[in-house]
Enzyme design. Structure first.
Site, mmCIF file in Angstrom:
data_model
loop_
_atom_site.group_PDB
_atom_site.id
_atom_site.type_symbol
_atom_site.label_atom_id
_atom_site.label_comp_id
_atom_site.label_asym_id
_atom_site.label_seq_id
_atom_site.Cartn_x
_atom_site.Cartn_y
_atom_site.Cartn_z
ATOM 1 N N GLU A 118 65.103 75.590 22.355
ATOM 2 C CA GLU A 118 64.596 74.225 22.607
ATOM 3 C C GLU A 118 63.210 74.263 23.251
ATOM 4 O O GLU A 118 62.347 73.444 22.927
ATOM 5 C CB GLU A 118 65.579 73.425 23.471
ATOM 6 C CG GLU A 118 66.991 73.263 22.904
ATOM 7 C CD GLU A 118 67.062 72.695 21.500
ATOM 8 O OE1 GLU A 118 66.072 72.099 21.024
ATOM 9 O OE2 GLU A 118 68.114 72.876 20.856
ATOM 10 N N TRP A 143 62.809 78.227 8.672
ATOM 11 C CA TRP A 143 62.933 77.846 7.255
ATOM 12 C C TRP A 143 62.113 76.596 6.936
ATOM 13 O O TRP A 143 62.062 76.151 5.790
ATOM 14 C CB TRP A 143 64.404 77.663 6.859
ATOM 15 C CG TRP A 143 65.080 76.483 7.488
ATOM 16 C CD1 TRP A 143 65.238 75.234 6.937
ATOM 17 C CD2 TRP A 143 65.702 76.420 8.778
ATOM 18 N NE1 TRP A 143 65.914 74.412 7.825
ATOM 19 C CE2 TRP A 143 66.206 75.112 8.941
ATOM 20 C CE3 TRP A 143 65.884 77.351 9.823
ATOM 21 C CZ2 TRP A 143 66.875 74.709 10.105
ATOM 22 C CZ3 TRP A 143 66.536 76.941 10.964
ATOM 23 C CH2 TRP A 143 67.016 75.645 11.108
HETATM 24 ZN ZN LIG Z 1 65.852 73.774 16.554
#
Ligand SMILES: [Zn+2]
Lengths: 268, 79
Positions: free
Chosen positions: A182, A193
Site C-alpha cells: 500500500e 500487470w
Molecule cells: Zn495494490
C-alpha cells in the site's frame, strides 16, 4: 458493502490533480539525480477498533514499522530468493519510517468498506504518512490513495489482521507486506500487470516485465504470460498479489518512480 | 434485492461465497453482485486495491447457485 466507483473520481479537481501529479512524477523520473542518502517518512498509525482485540498492541505496530524499515532499505533476507536473472534489478529505495504518533479510537462500526469512511472517524495528520488500521469488510487486506488525491483522505488503510508480524496478524498475510504494497501505491507505484488483464497494461516502469494479470498464492518460477518468456512474470515483486512470503523486491525502475514522487507531488 | 458474493477459488470454475459467511482475508479477491434477474456485476481490485467494476468475468456465466456457493463457468451468457 462494496463501493461501485471510486469516490475520489467524484471529488472536484481530483482528475486534474492526479494528472498533474503523474506529469510531475514523470518529469522527475526523467531528470532524476539518484538520491544517495535515506529519506525519513514521519508516520502516524491510527488504530480504529470496535472489539478490544482490534485495538492492536504497540508491539504489533512496531513490528510493522520494522518491516517497512527493512523492505524499503532492501535489507529483507528473503531477497536472496529473487531469481538470478533479476538480482541486478533489486534496488534499495532508501526510504525509512519514523513512528511519530499512534492514535487509538473506539468505533461502533464492526467493519469498514473501501470508501474512506474510516478516515472520517480519525482525520489524517497533514504532511505525514497516515496509516489507518481497522477491520475491513469482505476480507479486503487494504487500499491506498495515489499522489494527487484529496488531502482529507490521504494515506493507506490496512486490515488489522494483515498488519505487522505479531499479535493479531494471521498467515499468509502476517509478513507485514500488505502495508509495504500500500505504501508502494502511496508513493506512486502501480501493479506490475498494469491493471488490465489483456497484456496491454502498463505500470509506468520499464524494468518490470509485462504480465497478463495478478498472481496469487505462492507461484513457482517461471510463470510465463504475455510472451514474456523465458523468465515470465516478476511475481515476487511487492506490487503483485502473491502471499507475503512470496514477495520480496522493488526494482530500480520502481525506486526511481517512488523517488520522483518524493521529489514531486509528495515532497516533504 | 441484489446479493453480494465473495470469490473463494479461481480455477476453471470460479467459486464465490455469500457475503453473509465469514471470508478469510485474500489479496486480489473478486466480488459479484448478483441481480434479481440472474445477471451479475463483477468487481475486481482497482489500481489502488479498492474494488472496482470490471469486465474480467464477462466471459463467464452462473453455472450453479446454492445458498452457500455460487459457481461461474467459462461460456457465453444467454442473450
Ligand atoms: Zn495494490
Amino acid at each position: 458493502m462494496v463501493v461501485h466507483e471510486l469516490l475520489a473520481e467524484t471529488v472536484p479537481g481530483y482528475r486534474e490533480a492526479r494528472l498533474e501529479a503523474e506529469a510531475t512524477t514523470r518529469r522527475a523520473v526523467a531528470e532524476a539525480i539518484p538520491r544517495t542518502t535515506p529519506i525519513t517518512l514521519q508516520t502516524v498509525v491510527h488504530v480504529v477498533y470496535n472489539r478490544d482485540e482490534e485495538n492492536i498492541s504497540d508491539a504489533q505496530i512496531e513490528s510493522q514499522l520494522a518491516v517497512l524499515n527493512r523492505d524499503f532499505r532492501a535489507r529483507n533476507e528473503d531477497r536472496t530468493q529473487v531469481p538470478d536473472v533479476w538480482t541486478s534489478l533489486v534496488a534499495d529505495p532508501l526510504i525509512e519510517f519514523e513512528l511519530i504518533e499512534t492514535t487509538r479510537t473506539h468505533t461502533d462500526e464492526r467493519s469498514f468498506g473501501a470508501d474512506d469512511s474510516v478516515k472520517r472517524v480519525v482525520k489524517p495528520h497533514p504532511g505525514r504518512l497516515n496509516v489507518w488500521v481497522c477491520t475491513l469488510a469482505g476480507g479486503l487486506l487494504g487500499y491506498a490513495q495515489f499522489p494527487g488525491g484529496p488531502a482529507k483522505t490521504d494515506g493507506v488503510v490496512v486490515l488489522n489482521r494483515a498488519f505487522g508480524t505479531t499479535g493479531t496478524a494471521a498467515a499468509p498475510f502476517d509478513g507485514g507486506r500488505t502495508t509495504v504494497h500500500e505504501v508502494g501505491h502511496w508513493l506512486g507505484l502501480r501493479h506490475i500487470w498494469g491493471d488490465r488483464n489483456d497484456c496491454t497494461g502498463d505500470d509506468f516502469v520499464a524494468d518490470t516485465p509485462r504480465a497478463q494479470q495478478a498472481n496469487t498464492g505462492r507461484p513457482t518460477f517461471p510463470h510465463i504470460t504475455c510472451d514474456n518468456g523465458p523468465h515470465g512474470d516478476m511475481f515476487m515483486n511487492y506490487m503483485d498479489y502473491v502471499d507475503d512470503a512470496a514477495m520480496f523486491m522493488f526494482t530500480a525502475g520502481q525506486v526511481a518512480r517512488m523517488n520522483a514522487t518524493l521529489e514531486g507531488p509528495r515532497k516533504p | 434485492m441484489s446479493r453480494w458474493w465473495l470469490e473463494d477459488a479461481r480455477e476453471d470454475e470460479l467459486r464465490f461465497r455469500p457475503e453473509s459467511l465469514p471470508a478469510p482475508p485474500a489479496r486480489g479477491r473478486r466480488t459479484l453482485e448478483l441481480h434479481e434477474d440472474g445477471s451479475f456485476t463483477a468487481l475486481a481490485p482497482g489500481p489502488d486495491d479498492r474494488p472496482k467494476q470490471t469486465d474480467e468475468l464477462d466471459e463467464f456465466y452462473v453455472a450453479e447457485l446454492a445458498d452457500d456457493q455460487l459457481t461461474l463457468k467459462r461460456g457465453p451468457r444467454l442473450p
